[in-house]
Design an enzyme around this catalytic site. Structure first.
Site, PDB file in Angstrom:
ATOM      1  N   SER A 142      -6.814  -8.407   9.338  1.00  0.00           N
ATOM      2  CA  SER A 142      -6.392  -9.252  10.676  1.00  0.00           C
ATOM      3  C   SER A 142      -7.503  -9.883  11.527  1.00  0.00           C
ATOM      4  O   SER A 142      -8.596  -9.257  11.336  1.00  0.00           O
ATOM      5  CB  SER A 142      -5.680  -7.956  11.519  1.00  0.00           C
ATOM      6  OG  SER A 142      -5.273  -8.460  12.638  1.00  0.00           O
ATOM      7  N   TYR A 155      -5.790   0.479  15.346  1.00  0.00           N
ATOM      8  CA  TYR A 155      -5.625  -0.839  14.459  1.00  0.00           C
ATOM      9  C   TYR A 155      -6.852  -1.554  14.166  1.00  0.00           C
ATOM     10  O   TYR A 155      -7.126  -1.684  12.944  1.00  0.00           O
ATOM     11  CB  TYR A 155      -4.342  -1.612  15.081  1.00  0.00           C
ATOM     12  CG  TYR A 155      -3.934  -2.833  14.256  1.00  0.00           C
ATOM     13  CD1 TYR A 155      -3.206  -2.552  13.320  1.00  0.00           C
ATOM     14  CD2 TYR A 155      -4.334  -4.095  14.533  1.00  0.00           C
ATOM     15  CE1 TYR A 155      -2.696  -3.343  12.245  1.00  0.00           C
ATOM     16  CE2 TYR A 155      -3.597  -5.189  13.739  1.00  0.00           C
ATOM     17  CZ  TYR A 155      -3.007  -4.872  12.857  1.00  0.00           C
ATOM     18  OH  TYR A 155      -2.514  -5.743  12.094  1.00  0.00           O
TER      19      TYR A 155
HETATM   20  N1  LIG Z   1       2.335  -9.844  11.791  1.00  0.00           N
HETATM   21  C1  LIG Z   1       1.003 -10.093  12.379  1.00  0.00           C
HETATM   22  O1  LIG Z   1       0.731 -11.021  13.356  1.00  0.00           O
HETATM   23  C2  LIG Z   1      -0.036  -9.822  11.508  1.00  0.00           C
HETATM   24  C3  LIG Z   1      -1.411 -10.341  11.740  1.00  0.00           C
HETATM   25  C4  LIG Z   1      -2.647  -9.899  10.958  1.00  0.00           C
HETATM   26  C5  LIG Z   1      -2.519  -8.991   9.973  1.00  0.00           C
HETATM   27  N2  LIG Z   1      -1.128  -8.634   9.647  1.00  0.00           N
HETATM   28  C6  LIG Z   1      -1.079  -7.607   8.860  1.00  0.00           C
HETATM   29  O2  LIG Z   1      -0.260  -7.864   7.690  1.00  0.00           O
HETATM   30  C7  LIG Z   1       0.408  -6.961   7.091  1.00  0.00           C
HETATM   31  C8  LIG Z   1       2.056  -7.325   7.126  1.00  0.00           C
HETATM   32  O3  LIG Z   1       2.256  -7.217   8.404  1.00  0.00           O
HETATM   33  P1  LIG Z   1       3.788  -7.727   8.909  1.00  0.00           P
HETATM   34  O4  LIG Z   1       3.604  -8.558  10.141  1.00  0.00           O
HETATM   35  O5  LIG Z   1       4.552  -8.448   7.876  1.00  0.00           O
HETATM   36  O6  LIG Z   1       4.555  -6.412   8.806  1.00  0.00           O
HETATM   37  P2  LIG Z   1       5.904  -5.736   8.942  1.00  0.00           P
HETATM   38  O7  LIG Z   1       6.890  -6.911   9.152  1.00  0.00           O
HETATM   39  O8  LIG Z   1       6.163  -4.661   9.751  1.00  0.00           O
HETATM   40  O9  LIG Z   1       6.157  -5.475   7.613  1.00  0.00           O
HETATM   41  C9  LIG Z   1       5.491  -4.154   7.134  1.00  0.00           C
HETATM   42  C10 LIG Z   1       5.850  -4.051   5.634  1.00  0.00           C
HETATM   43  O10 LIG Z   1       4.921  -2.829   5.098  1.00  0.00           O
HETATM   44  C11 LIG Z   1       5.828  -1.779   4.574  1.00  0.00           C
HETATM   45  N3  LIG Z   1       5.041  -0.561   4.830  1.00  0.00           N
HETATM   46  C12 LIG Z   1       4.717  -0.026   6.250  1.00  0.00           C
HETATM   47  N4  LIG Z   1       4.276   0.944   6.006  1.00  0.00           N
HETATM   48  C13 LIG Z   1       4.144   1.328   4.681  1.00  0.00           C
HETATM   49  C14 LIG Z   1       3.639   2.569   4.075  1.00  0.00           C
HETATM   50  N5  LIG Z   1       3.095   3.470   4.578  1.00  0.00           N
HETATM   51  N6  LIG Z   1       3.860   2.443   2.608  1.00  0.00           N
HETATM   52  C15 LIG Z   1       4.631   1.513   1.957  1.00  0.00           C
HETATM   53  N7  LIG Z   1       5.116   0.489   2.763  1.00  0.00           N
HETATM   54  C16 LIG Z   1       4.657   0.486   4.098  1.00  0.00           C
HETATM   55  C17 LIG Z   1       7.091  -2.088   5.357  1.00  0.00           C
HETATM   56  O11 LIG Z   1       8.429  -1.397   4.556  1.00  0.00           O
HETATM   57  P3  LIG Z   1       8.836  -0.018   5.054  1.00  0.00           P
HETATM   58  O12 LIG Z   1       8.890   0.105   6.652  1.00  0.00           O
HETATM   59  O13 LIG Z   1      10.116   0.225   4.424  1.00  0.00           O
HETATM   60  O14 LIG Z   1       7.756   0.913   4.172  1.00  0.00           O
HETATM   61  C18 LIG Z   1       7.172  -3.563   5.510  1.00  0.00           C
HETATM   62  O15 LIG Z   1       7.559  -4.116   4.188  1.00  0.00           O
HETATM   63  C19 LIG Z   1      -0.114  -5.751   7.714  1.00  0.00           C
HETATM   64  O16 LIG Z   1      -1.021  -5.036   7.277  1.00  0.00           O
HETATM   65  C20 LIG Z   1      -0.480  -6.247   9.179  1.00  0.00           C
HETATM   66  O17 LIG Z   1      -1.226  -5.293   9.752  1.00  0.00           O
HETATM   67  C21 LIG Z   1       0.119  -8.616  10.544  1.00  0.00           C
END
Ligand SMILES: NC(=O)c1ccc[n+]([C@@H]2O[C@H](COP(=O)([O-])OP(=O)(O)OC[C@H]3O[C@@H](n4cnc5c(N)ncnc54)[C@H](OP(=O)(O)O)[C@@H]3O)[C@@H](O)[C@H]2O)c1
Length: 239
Positions: A142, A155
């Site tokens: 991130s 985080y």
């Molecule tokens: N959105 C942003 O602005 C952003 C920016 C930079 C980086 N990121 C990174 O991108 C990645 C995805 O983020 P997102 O925004 O798509 O998040 P999201 O919409 O909250 O989706 C997270 C996904 O990860 C799964 N998950 C969470 N904890 C888990 C665990 N312990 N074991 C297995 N699966 C797990 C969730 O499914 P379940 O809850 O069913 O397990 C869900 O499918 C993350 O690493 C986040 O830090 C996001």
């Protein structure tokens, strides 16, 4: 550019947000998919969506922080799909609160999922890639992995660690033609960030999960001799 047709990809957290969008974009390229997540309901939903697109898909319920559950999930996936060519370490959680407010349990949760989750899955998948003498690993860090901000110390710590871990791994597995890439996106509109500042964001102004997914597809299609070591996707004009 190389074709991704017939390759097998494992996406952690592929049931929602960036992971789900990546699964959909890879399915359009003919990639066979394995999705790992915690909620069976979300896994069932994405499995239906991908099957409706004609994709081959295997799901496995596991918390990436649980090494034993991950090992069993990867065994099931490799039995049903075969060796993984592309691993997207995307599952992640945020922990919001000041350093003083965050409890030890909050720290343990975010570090165990965001760092040890990648360690567990990668350790399980890597032997197959090494045997194949090729593979792709994309780790999602991130912008918070490059810069600390108020209210996100845990985080940020986890996402800084992902960068260091990815660089070390990348240097170790290059001789096996395995490309390890780390992405540091800025804000992407997903469940993780939606409603954070209590207003709807204009989808034309903020990076969408699909944008990042399309980027990943294009980096995976680069000829095997070259790779994206690190990349940041930012919104052009969110103001
Ligand atoms: N959105 C942003 O602005 C952003 C920016 C930079 C980086 N990121 C990174 O991108 C990645 C995805 O983020 P997102 O925004 O798509 O998040 P999201 O919409 O909250 O989706 C997270 C996904 O990860 C799964 N998950 C969470 N904890 C888990 C665990 N312990 N074991 C297995 N699966 C797990 C969730 O499914 P379940 O809850 O069913 O397990 C869900 O499918 C993350 O690493 C986040 O830090 C996001």
């Amino acid at each position: 550019m190389q074709s991704l047709q017939g390759k097998k990809a494992l996406i952690t957290g592929g049931s929602r947000g960036i992971g789900r969008a990546t699964a959909i974009e890879l399915a359009k390229e003919g990639v066979e998919l394995a999705i790992v997540g915690r909620s069976q309901e979300n896994l069932d939903q994405v499995e239906r969506e991908l099957r409706d697109m004609g994709a081959t898909v295997v799901t496995a319920q596991a918390d990436v922080a649980d090494e034993q559950a991950v090992s069993e999930a990867v065994k099931k996936i490799e039995r049903e799909l075969g060796t993984i060519d592309i691993l997207v370490n995307n599952a992640g959680v945020a922990a919001r609160g000041s350093f003083q407010e965050l409890e030890t349990a909050d720290w343990e949760k975010v570090l165990n999922i965001n760092i040890m989750g990648i360690v567990h899955i990668t350790k399980a998948v890597l032997p197959g890639m090494i045997e194949n003498n090729r593979g792709d690993i994309i780790n999602i860090s991130s912008m918070s992995g490059l810069k600390g901000t108020k209210g996100s110390s845990a985080y940020s710590a986890s996402k800084f660690a992902v960068i260091g871990m990815s660089e070390g791994l990348m240097q170790e597995v290059r001789p096996h033609n395995i490309r390890v890439s780390v992405l540091t996106p800025s804000l992407v509109e997903t469940d993780l960030t939606r409603g954070r500042d209590n207003h709807e964001r204009d989808p034309e102004k903020f990076t969408q999960a699909e944008d990042l997914a399309e980027f990943m597809v294009s980096q995976l299609k680069l000829e095997q001799r070259t790779f994206v070591k690190t990349a940041a996707l930012w919104a052009t004009n969110p103001f």
